[in-house]
Design a protein around this motif. Structure first.
Motif, PDB file in Angstrom:
ATOM      1  N   ALA A 140       0.834  -1.214   0.000  1.00  0.00           N
ATOM      2  CA  ALA A 140       0.000   0.000   0.000  1.00  0.00           C
ATOM      3  C   ALA A 140       0.865   1.259   0.000  1.00  0.00           C
ATOM      4  O   ALA A 140       0.550   2.237  -0.694  1.00  0.00           O
ATOM      5  CB  ALA A 140      -0.935  -0.013   1.200  1.00  0.00           C
ATOM      6  N   GLN A 141       1.953   1.235   0.761  1.00  0.00           N
ATOM      7  CA  GLN A 141       2.857   2.388   0.812  1.00  0.00           C
ATOM      8  C   GLN A 141       3.408   2.700  -0.577  1.00  0.00           C
ATOM      9  O   GLN A 141       3.420   3.857  -1.013  1.00  0.00           O
ATOM     10  CB  GLN A 141       4.005   2.097   1.781  1.00  0.00           C
ATOM     11  N   LEU A 143       2.117   1.779  -3.489  1.00  0.00           N
ATOM     12  CA  LEU A 143       1.004   2.229  -4.333  1.00  0.00           C
ATOM     13  C   LEU A 143       0.706   3.712  -4.089  1.00  0.00           C
ATOM     14  O   LEU A 143       0.492   4.470  -5.048  1.00  0.00           O
ATOM     15  CB  LEU A 143      -0.241   1.390  -4.061  1.00  0.00           C
ATOM     16  N   ASN A 144       0.680   4.120  -2.834  1.00  0.00           N
ATOM     17  CA  ASN A 144       0.431   5.531  -2.510  1.00  0.00           C
ATOM     18  C   ASN A 144       1.504   6.440  -3.085  1.00  0.00           C
ATOM     19  O   ASN A 144       1.197   7.507  -3.635  1.00  0.00           O
ATOM     20  CB  ASN A 144       0.359   5.726  -0.985  1.00  0.00           C
ATOM     21  N   CYS A 163      -4.557   5.070  -5.654  1.00  0.00           N
ATOM     22  CA  CYS A 163      -4.980   5.380  -4.289  1.00  0.00           C
ATOM     23  C   CYS A 163      -6.089   4.433  -3.842  1.00  0.00           C
ATOM     24  O   CYS A 163      -6.095   3.948  -2.689  1.00  0.00           O
ATOM     25  CB  CYS A 163      -5.461   6.828  -4.174  1.00  0.00           C
ATOM     26  N   ALA A 166      -4.566   1.097  -3.046  1.00  0.00           N
ATOM     27  CA  ALA A 166      -3.840   1.172  -1.778  1.00  0.00           C
ATOM     28  C   ALA A 166      -4.802   1.159  -0.597  1.00  0.00           C
ATOM     29  O   ALA A 166      -4.541   0.512   0.418  1.00  0.00           O
ATOM     30  CB  ALA A 166      -2.967   2.426  -1.736  1.00  0.00           C
TER      31      ALA A 166
END
Length: 168
Positions: A140-141, A143-144, A163, A166
């Motif tokens: 997720a980090q 992807l963000n 976003c 994520a």
């Protein structure tokens, strides 16, 4: 105590210096952190072979504090060295390689070098997806941060999709 109990230059002293520097970073005391990381790196370079992974970690830590101080050229050089050491010593796809790629991409993004940042994040994302379970926070980090690069280039639909992924 370690300086008294162990021979000068022992890697355990470097580890303690590194840990203290980590505390300084969390307190925003970047000058003190930099000094600690530099001393730890010097000790490790004296005690260990040049290709040792502890040296790669130490380079990565020092580069991160340079990045926090907006000293991007210095950070980039050290992240690049750490990445080379990790690629040489670790199996392809190792999460530590992804972390250094991610860190290097942060430095590129901060300098407005979006193509290089995007490439670094894409490679880090592929490595993290392959090595970590679905839904891992490090995925997720990345992807963000990849979304931030897309947003900075006004690619809003792509940023939105990243976003949303994520967030899931």
């Amino acid at each position: 105590l370690l300086r008294q109990a162990l021979p000068a230059g022992h890697p355990s002293i470097a580890q303690s210096l590194n840990n203290l520097a980590n505390v300084y970073v969390s307190q925003g005391r970047y000058g003190a952190a930099e000094a600690g990381y530099q001393e730890a790196l010097a000790l490790l370079r004296q005690a260990l072979p040049a290709e040792h992974l502890l040296i790669a970690s130490s380079l990565n830590n020092l580069a991160a504090v340079y990045e926090l101080q907006e000293r991007y050229a210095e950070a980039e050089a050290l992240f690049t060295k750490a990445l080379g050491l990790r690629r040489a010593a670790l199996p392809a796809g190792h999460p530590s390689i992804a972390q250094t790629l991610h860190n290097l991409a942060l430095a590129y993004k901060a300098q407005g070098r979006y193509a290089e940042a995007e490439a670094g994040y894409q490679e880090a994302l592929a490595l993290r997806r392959a090595a970590l379970p679905a839904g891992h926070p490090l995925i997720a980090q990345t992807l963000n941060n990849l979304a931030n690069v897309s947003f900075s280039q006004e690619r809003y639909a792509e940023a939105e999709a990243l976003c949303a992924e994520a967030l899931e």
